[in-house]
Design a protein around this motif. Structure first.
Motif, PDB file in Angstrom:
ATOM      1  N   ASP A 157       0.742  -1.383  -0.127  1.00 51.68           N
ATOM      2  CA  ASP A 157       0.145  -0.020   0.111  1.00 51.68           C
ATOM      3  C   ASP A 157       0.973   1.165   0.040  1.00 51.68           C
ATOM      4  O   ASP A 157       1.671   1.182   0.752  1.00 51.68           O
ATOM      5  CB  ASP A 157      -0.833  -0.006   1.130  1.00 51.68           C
ATOM      6  CG  ASP A 157      -2.024  -1.012   1.311  1.00 51.68           C
ATOM      7  OD1 ASP A 157      -2.163  -1.771   0.200  1.00 51.68           O
ATOM      8  OD2 ASP A 157      -2.441  -1.478   2.318  1.00 51.68           O
ATOM      9  N   VAL A 158       0.466   2.287  -0.685  1.00 49.53           N
ATOM     10  CA  VAL A 158       1.243   3.558  -0.813  1.00 49.53           C
ATOM     11  C   VAL A 158       1.327   4.190   0.764  1.00 49.53           C
ATOM     12  O   VAL A 158       2.104   4.795   1.018  1.00 49.53           O
ATOM     13  CB  VAL A 158       0.712   4.395  -1.855  1.00 49.53           C
ATOM     14  CG1 VAL A 158      -0.570   4.901  -1.428  1.00 49.53           C
ATOM     15  CG2 VAL A 158       1.665   5.810  -1.988  1.00 49.53           C
ATOM     16  N   SER A 159       0.210   3.978   1.539  1.00 51.40           N
ATOM     17  CA  SER A 159       0.089   4.437   2.861  1.00 51.40           C
ATOM     18  C   SER A 159       1.101   3.800   3.831  1.00 51.40           C
ATOM     19  O   SER A 159       1.639   4.302   4.714  1.00 51.40           O
ATOM     20  CB  SER A 159      -1.359   4.431   3.366  1.00 51.40           C
ATOM     21  OG  SER A 159      -1.699   3.057   3.609  1.00 51.40           O
ATOM     22  N   LEU A 160       1.575   2.548   3.361  1.00 49.78           N
ATOM     23  CA  LEU A 160       2.787   2.083   3.985  1.00 49.78           C
ATOM     24  C   LEU A 160       4.128   2.400   3.394  1.00 49.78           C
ATOM     25  O   LEU A 160       5.106   2.628   4.156  1.00 49.78           O
ATOM     26  CB  LEU A 160       2.695   0.523   4.170  1.00 49.78           C
ATOM     27  CG  LEU A 160       3.826  -0.381   4.659  1.00 49.78           C
ATOM     28  CD1 LEU A 160       3.814   0.290   6.135  1.00 49.78           C
ATOM     29  CD2 LEU A 160       3.350  -1.720   4.641  1.00 49.78           C
ATOM     30  N   ALA A 161       4.188   2.440   2.008  1.00 50.68           N
ATOM     31  CA  ALA A 161       5.674   2.600   1.435  1.00 50.68           C
ATOM     32  C   ALA A 161       5.782   4.032   1.377  1.00 50.68           C
ATOM     33  O   ALA A 161       7.317   4.584   1.752  1.00 50.68           O
ATOM     34  CB  ALA A 161       5.453   2.539   0.021  1.00 50.68           C
ATOM     35  N   TYR A 162       4.951   4.999   1.289  1.00 47.74           N
ATOM     36  CA  TYR A 162       5.493   6.563   1.419  1.00 47.74           C
ATOM     37  C   TYR A 162       6.284   7.042   2.553  1.00 47.74           C
ATOM     38  O   TYR A 162       6.910   7.514   2.636  1.00 47.74           O
ATOM     39  CB  TYR A 162       4.110   7.385   0.950  1.00 47.74           C
ATOM     40  CG  TYR A 162       4.495   8.756   0.478  1.00 47.74           C
ATOM     41  CD1 TYR A 162       5.133   9.125  -0.613  1.00 47.74           C
ATOM     42  CD2 TYR A 162       4.313  10.025   1.606  1.00 47.74           C
ATOM     43  CE1 TYR A 162       5.612  10.227  -0.913  1.00 47.74           C
ATOM     44  CE2 TYR A 162       4.626  11.101   1.147  1.00 47.74           C
ATOM     45  CZ  TYR A 162       5.303  11.590  -0.236  1.00 47.74           C
ATOM     46  OH  TYR A 162       5.569  12.510  -0.562  1.00 47.74           O
ATOM     47  N   PRO A 163       5.846   6.595   3.787  1.00 46.17           N
ATOM     48  CA  PRO A 163       6.456   7.136   4.927  1.00 46.17           C
ATOM     49  C   PRO A 163       7.721   6.471   5.001  1.00 46.17           C
ATOM     50  O   PRO A 163       8.685   7.164   5.730  1.00 46.17           O
ATOM     51  CB  PRO A 163       5.596   6.632   6.136  1.00 46.17           C
ATOM     52  CG  PRO A 163       3.869   6.449   5.444  1.00 46.17           C
ATOM     53  CD  PRO A 163       4.572   5.955   4.047  1.00 46.17           C
ATOM     54  N   MET A 164       8.176   5.492   4.256  1.00 42.98           N
ATOM     55  CA  MET A 164       9.536   4.946   3.975  1.00 42.98           C
ATOM     56  C   MET A 164      10.283   6.085   3.365  1.00 42.98           C
ATOM     57  O   MET A 164      11.719   6.028   3.860  1.00 42.98           O
ATOM     58  CB  MET A 164       9.673   3.789   3.472  1.00 42.98           C
ATOM     59  CG  MET A 164       8.770   2.614   4.072  1.00 42.98           C
ATOM     60  SD  MET A 164       9.335   2.198   5.528  1.00 42.98           S
ATOM     61  CE  MET A 164      10.382   0.677   5.026  1.00 42.98           C
ATOM     62  N   LEU A 165       9.922   6.903   2.825  1.00 36.04           N
ATOM     63  CA  LEU A 165      10.639   7.815   1.955  1.00 36.04           C
ATOM     64  C   LEU A 165      11.295   8.853   2.959  1.00 36.04           C
ATOM     65  O   LEU A 165      12.546   9.168   2.952  1.00 36.04           O
ATOM     66  CB  LEU A 165       9.834   8.653   1.148  1.00 36.04           C
ATOM     67  CG  LEU A 165       9.589   8.110  -0.332  1.00 36.04           C
ATOM     68  CD1 LEU A 165       8.870   8.969  -1.005  1.00 36.04           C
ATOM     69  CD2 LEU A 165      10.638   7.576  -1.005  1.00 36.04           C
ATOM     70  N   SER A 166      10.676   8.799   4.352  1.00 37.93           N
ATOM     71  CA  SER A 166      11.196   9.779   5.304  1.00 37.93           C
ATOM     72  C   SER A 166      12.673   9.312   5.723  1.00 37.93           C
ATOM     73  O   SER A 166      13.245  10.011   6.438  1.00 37.93           O
ATOM     74  CB  SER A 166      10.277   9.805   6.601  1.00 37.93           C
ATOM     75  OG  SER A 166       9.117  10.314   6.115  1.00 37.93           O
ATOM     76  N   LEU A 167      12.977   8.087   5.613  1.00 36.29           N
ATOM     77  CA  LEU A 167      14.399   7.458   6.047  1.00 36.29           C
ATOM     78  C   LEU A 167      15.273   8.265   4.986  1.00 36.29           C
ATOM     79  O   LEU A 167      16.477   8.289   5.627  1.00 36.29           O
ATOM     80  CB  LEU A 167      14.382   5.887   5.798  1.00 36.29           C
ATOM     81  CG  LEU A 167      13.339   5.064   6.593  1.00 36.29           C
ATOM     82  CD1 LEU A 167      13.573   3.646   6.432  1.00 36.29           C
ATOM     83  CD2 LEU A 167      13.820   5.342   7.836  1.00 36.29           C
ATOM     84  N   GLY A 168      14.947   8.783   4.048  1.00 38.31           N
ATOM     85  CA  GLY A 168      15.807   9.406   3.136  1.00 38.31           C
ATOM     86  C   GLY A 168      16.340  10.638   3.910  1.00 38.31           C
ATOM     87  O   GLY A 168      17.670  11.256   3.726  1.00 38.31           O
ATOM     88  N   TYR A 169      15.601  11.299   4.664  1.00 40.57           N
ATOM     89  CA  TYR A 169      16.087  12.552   5.561  1.00 40.57           C
ATOM     90  C   TYR A 169      17.155  12.256   6.280  1.00 40.57           C
ATOM     91  O   TYR A 169      18.219  12.876   6.543  1.00 40.57           O
ATOM     92  CB  TYR A 169      14.840  13.063   6.489  1.00 40.57           C
ATOM     93  CG  TYR A 169      13.774  13.745   5.611  1.00 40.57           C
ATOM     94  CD1 TYR A 169      14.016  14.854   4.755  1.00 40.57           C
ATOM     95  CD2 TYR A 169      12.353  13.194   5.826  1.00 40.57           C
ATOM     96  CE1 TYR A 169      13.124  15.145   4.202  1.00 40.57           C
ATOM     97  CE2 TYR A 169      11.331  13.776   5.121  1.00 40.57           C
ATOM     98  CZ  TYR A 169      11.728  14.696   4.000  1.00 40.57           C
ATOM     99  OH  TYR A 169      10.733  15.416   3.495  1.00 40.57           O
TER     100      TYR A 169
END
Length: 123
Positions: free
Chosen positions: A75-87
């Motif tokens: 789900d995008v609602s699970l994957a998208y927060p993972m982008l925060s790891l990029g910070y």
């Protein structure tokens, strides 16, 4: 999320973070870029002839492909927060590669991001 899917999503995050770092490495020798209509083309050519810029753009292209594959599995609602790891990746890498400052507030922010991603991934 399976371990394979997590690594796929995380690879997209790392590629995106790597793209940012390469773009920074490419513009650093150029100094501050002024965008004016009269110098737009020469400035663009100067930017686009830096190999780190081209490598960063290539990382973006690959990261989008990897991200699309990852989104097909979760789900995008699970994957998208993972982008925060990029910070977090970018902040630590910028400190290590470019000597950027990491004060207590940035560390606290990174810990909050990690905690948030952990909570989101457990839901």
């Amino acid at each position: 999320m399976t371990l394979n899917t997590f690594f796929l999503i995380f690879a997209g995050v790392l590629l995106n973070a790597g793209a940012q770092l390469l773009l920074k490495a490419g513009v650093t020798p150029l100094g501050a870029i002024n965008v004016e209509l009269s110098t737009l083309l020469p400035t663009a050519l100067r930017v686009l002839t830096q190999w780190p810029i081209l490598a960063g753009l290539a990382c973006y292209v690959v990261s989008v492909g990897v991200w699309i594959v990852g989104l097909s599995r979760v789900d995008v609602s699970l994957a998208y927060p993972m982008l925060s790891l990029g910070y977090v990746v970018n902040a630590v890498a910028a400190w290590w590669l470019f000597g950027e400052a990491l004060g207590p507030m940035r560390w606290a922010g990174m810990l909050l991001i990690l905690a948030g991603v952990l909570v989101m991934s457990r839901s």
